[in-house]
Design an enzyme around this catalytic site. Structure first.
Site, PDB file in Angstrom:
ATOM      1  CG  HIS A 247      -2.138  -1.058   1.032  1.00  0.00           C
ATOM      2  ND1 HIS A 247      -2.293  -2.414   1.810  1.00  0.00           N
ATOM      3  CD2 HIS A 247      -3.089  -0.418   0.427  1.00  0.00           C
ATOM      4  CE1 HIS A 247      -3.116  -2.940   1.521  1.00  0.00           C
ATOM      5  NE2 HIS A 247      -3.779  -1.886   1.072  1.00  0.00           N
TER       6      HIS A 247
ATOM      7  CB  CYS B 123      -2.157 -14.379  27.009  1.00  0.00           C
ATOM      8  SG  CYS B 123      -2.717 -14.335  28.905  1.00  0.00           S
TER       9      CYS B 123
ATOM     10  NE  ARG C 260      -4.054 -11.589  30.892  1.00  0.00           N
ATOM     11  CZ  ARG C 260      -5.104 -11.059  32.112  1.00  0.00           C
ATOM     12  NH1 ARG C 260      -5.925  -9.887  31.934  1.00  0.00           N
ATOM     13  NH2 ARG C 260      -5.468 -11.527  32.995  1.00  0.00           N
TER      14      ARG C 260
END
Lengths: 579, 579
Positions: A173, A294, A246
């Site tokens: 792009h 996580c 998180r």
């Protein structure tokens, strides 16, 4: 093939696109861009394709197709042309416009245009309301462009939000022509401050940053969210805005000029304070490309067995970035501490994020682990070449490669050498792995050590669960694999018949040594579908790391009350059209 | 309980034994020895029992039993008294004999006695032929003693062979009274050279050493053998004679005075030769307690799925020893090579064992692995405090903790720093892990890296498969667990109902740091049997290491054409009496 067919089904018809191509008489340039796209698809490091041999072959195949038929763009090529099509579409549209250096001015404030708050932009996320996106300070109405986007409906992931993270993913792009096109769609500026950013002083989360709309929250306060799984697989370095978040507590607001990192040792009167500038100027800058995952990634699969306590993560609570900062070992040495000889058993990291009672988030790692990782533990102030964003620990977080995210403390403000582990709740009463007969009535959190290194993991990102394949003979599967402790991936096995037969996936090369692989490994494979399918097939992947540790067959055997360490064979049901 | 009942069912009746105890009026000494036995049961390092708290409690329980009932030796105590019973039995038998320092003279040549070859001794391994054993140079007829052995029928493991490795396991035997008793059973001397030791010069294995009869061979030429599984669990440091043997070629005979270790680097003209004396005198002696495990351990479980190529190992192709020698890092430094900075990618180890065409055994490890292990890689000349026996690499083998046995080259005679792996067959065309759809028609040994670190493993040693339990309510299970790369064991889970419910085993403490555990971890647990058993129960164990890697549920998912890396949940069928 699944992958190809799906992309061809949206945007321009490829025959029409082929005609445009021919008209534009820029075949050599296109082919170059096709190749460019092929190379930028996966990664920065994945600017190498799966193998240069394949790459060269594909290039020459593409060329042959154009030479012989003109319009006959093969199915495979359709996919390869994805974003490049956008460039070409623009070339046709704007052949007579003199190119200007739009890349710098695009998205800057434009006088005379209306201003909109981010909240207003967010409301424009469907065709009915018009589809708006932002780029830097610009607001754009892309409603009429969507159907022409050669990358297909993926553009809608940015609806009502910023396109910037996607442009980081799909580097094709970043062309003058595209910036030009974008500015043609310009309708306004973002207000300097959103209307409803007037803070509610009673809300501890009032200072939390704005997040990208593509992140799917599993909780909002504290904010926890993951990007779409299929998107994750499109960028070796996850763009900062799409990196899973998180948080255990509100995001602290830290003035970089006042930031202080304290380094000390229990029992010592010596204490060293370092400013952000100290970290940047007094120490060599070291980079490491490393996963943060996580412990609860893929928890939602455990929930299908019986309930667990925890955020209902899918399989995208994992992301990969290039982190840069000062080496922990250097910082400790400068403060008189030698990791090899220091009389301490743990290194405690404390964050600036705190609960209403003033208890902060913290974690520790054993000193033996710090010795093994030594030069690879980074006090990072950069993430993918930019300041670490607020959600990821601005201005400094510790990066401990190969170790669960929970120990890679964000908003780091104190390092303590100690004989004891961190006393923090998340070190003592969370992030530990029990067997499936331990429940909240009989759990003893002191009975097992904390999770540090994570086990071997692999996940199918494409096709997504529930997808309808367009081919009934084979399926192309793509995903990620990773293991803790720097153990690289040696093998990913794929099956479409429940594990009766397995096929080897092709692994993307990584630049890291196999026995010190902290980044994930992308993989891909095209495998046959069983002939006796009844419209449904379960595709499965499993990986082995350099220690030949494997993923467990089923989630039942690893279920645990906190839903952590979910790494069973990844099983994805898909639908197959009847031939 | 299974364990207790089994031991009580052989040897002296415990009531009778209690009477003898009372008569001998040496209660305090016995109690001391009970405790001594408890402590020596598991290990040398396991001279600590599972926890000192339990130990103290057991001691005081034992004392209370004697105080209150005199003869009432509880079932649990029966087991604890095992070998100690032997001591007591002797005390009664030989009360009037003046003790002499028999420990030194026992087993020495005695004039006037007949001589027997080891082959003759080996024929006396059943009651019908009389049961003979050897100790050093002595031959003993123990037929009449066997039924009185408080350790039960385990004594028969030595029938026709040496009792020495068992006495290393059960240190309580090393008492003056026992040496005295042994000499009373003396019937002869071992001939200095066995009759049939006249070498067949055409047999490349003619110089192979004699092995202990307890080792169960899976092949004789080359010799490969494992000890009985239940025995393995009785000694934390496996006695040298019982340590599993994995030879690929004939055992080379090396004159220690002529031994030379060559250290060099590809492309360098420098080459250093070190004698055995150099290794012993010029470098600090460093010890490490470390497992050696064959990649094919537990291969016999894979064979049940479909055939594989390889020795049919049970679950005892693994042993643990204390190794001592010079540190590889020190040796390399002395020869001008710094592991951290050397321009090489692999360290190649070559052995003196060679095939008839002169090709020697060899292996290599990646330099990153050597950097991580650094001070822990040992050029060992001692095994459990003695010269390394011929079968285990005399005079020098390399010990690379946490790594598969195949890379821990025996009879080491050359170390080469190189950019390339060892070109040896066993590095290139063996010891690699494939998925189950790779067979000998489509295997590509270059497609995956060699096995170095091994995955997490756990095995049930007691009860053995097919055992009949004596209790129908609970079972005591004992076993070992280990993982590669220094990853300690954090959990062993036990089930007697196919994994519906799990119970935590108690782990023996180790002296090694959890994140640098090279030795195995012994574990034990007593768990309930399911009420709905129909005379048969499958008991299962599975372990997790510090990276929370787990064992796969089933062997099907990890089957591979070479039958390596067999580490599924260990399942042991046992019979339960109907109540």
């Amino acid at each position: 093939m699944y992958k190809t067919a799906r992309l061809c089904s949206s945007g321009l018809s490829w025959k029409e696109f082929g005609k445009k191509l021919n008209r534009s008489q820029c075949r050599s340039r296109i082919l170059c861009q096709v190749n460019l796209f092929n190379r930028s698809l996966s990664t920065e490091s994945a600017q190498k394709t799966l193998s240069s041999k394949n790459n060269d072959q594909q290039h020459s195949n593409n060329e042959r197709e154009f030479d012989s038929t003109g319009y006959a763009v093969t199915t495979k090529l359709c996919f390869a042309l994805g974003i490049t099509g956008s460039v070409i579409w623009l070339l046709n549209r704007k052949r007579n416009i003199v190119h200007a250096a739009q890349s710098e001015s695009a998205g800057s404030l434009k006088k005379g245009l209306p201003t909109y708050s981010l909240e207003e932009v967010a409301k424009h996320n469907k065709k009915e309301n018009r589809i708006w996106v932002t780029y830097k300070n610009g607001v754009y109405d892309i409603t009429d462009y969507v159907s022409n986007h050669p990358g297909g409906s993926r553009i809608l992931l940015a609806a009502g939000s910023s396109i910037e993270p996607y442009w980081e993913m799909y580097a094709a792009h970043k062309q003058e022509e595209i910036y030009e096109m974008l500015e043609e769609l310009r309708i306004g500026n973002i207000t300097e401050k959103s209307k409803d950013e007037q803070k509610d002083s009673s809300d501890p989360y009032a200072n939390d940053p704005k997040r990208h709309v593509a992140l799917k929250p599993s909780s909002s306060k504290p904010f926890n969210a993951e990007p779409p799984l299929s998107l994750l697989r499109h960028s070796y370095l996850t763009p900062n805005d799409l990196f899973f978040v998180r948080n255990h507590l509100p995001v602290p607001v830290i003035d970089p000029k006042k930031y202080q990192l304290t380094v000390t040792k229990v029992g010592s009167t010596k204490q060293v304070n370092l400013s952000l500038e100290d970290l940047k100027r007094k120490f060599n800058k070291k980079s490491v490309v490393s996963i943060v995952q996580c412990a609860g990634n893929r928890r939602s699969e455990m929930v299908t067995i019986k309930p667990v306590k925890g955020l209902n993560w899918g399989a995208a609570a994992i992301s990969n970035a290039s982190w840069a900062g000062a080496c922990l070992d250097d910082v400790l040495k400068r403060t008189g501490i030698d990791i090899e000889t220091v009389d301490a058993k743990h290194i405690i990291f404390d964050g600036a994020d705190a609960d209403p009672t003033g208890h902060n988030y913290g974690a520790s790692i054993p000193i033996e682990m710090a010795r093994l990782l030594k030069k690879d533990i980074i006090l990072a102030y950069e993430m993918n070449g930019k300041d670490i964003p607020p959600d990821h620990g601005y201005p400094v977080r510790v990066i401990i490669p190969g170790v669960v995210g929970a120990r890679q403390v964000k908003w780091l403000n104190k390092i303590t050498l100690s004989d004891k582990e961190s006393t923090c709740h998340w070190q003592q009463k969370d992030y530990k792995g029990f067997h499936s007969s331990i429940d909240w009535h009989n759990v003893d959190f002191t009975s097992v050590p904390p999770i540090y290194e994570l086990p071997v993991q692999s996940v199918i990102c494409e096709p997504e669960a529930g997808s309808v394949l367009e081919d009934d003979e084979e399926v192309t599967i793509k995903g990620y694999a990773w293991s803790g402790g720097g153990r690289g991936i040696v093998r990913v096995d794929l099956s479409a018949d429940g594990g009766k037969t397995w096929h080897s996936a092709e692994l993307s090369p990584t630049e890291q040594p196999l026995y010190k692989t902290y980044a994930w490994t992308f993989w891909e494979g095209t495998i046959p579908l069983p002939k006796d399918h009844k419209g449904e097939v379960e595709i499965v992947c499993k990986a082995a790391d350099t220690a030949y540790n494997v993923q467990p067959d089923n989630v039942e055997g690893i279920w645990n009350l906190r839903g952590v360490l979910s790494n069973a064979w990844h099983r994805v049901p898909v639908k197959v059209p009847k031939s």
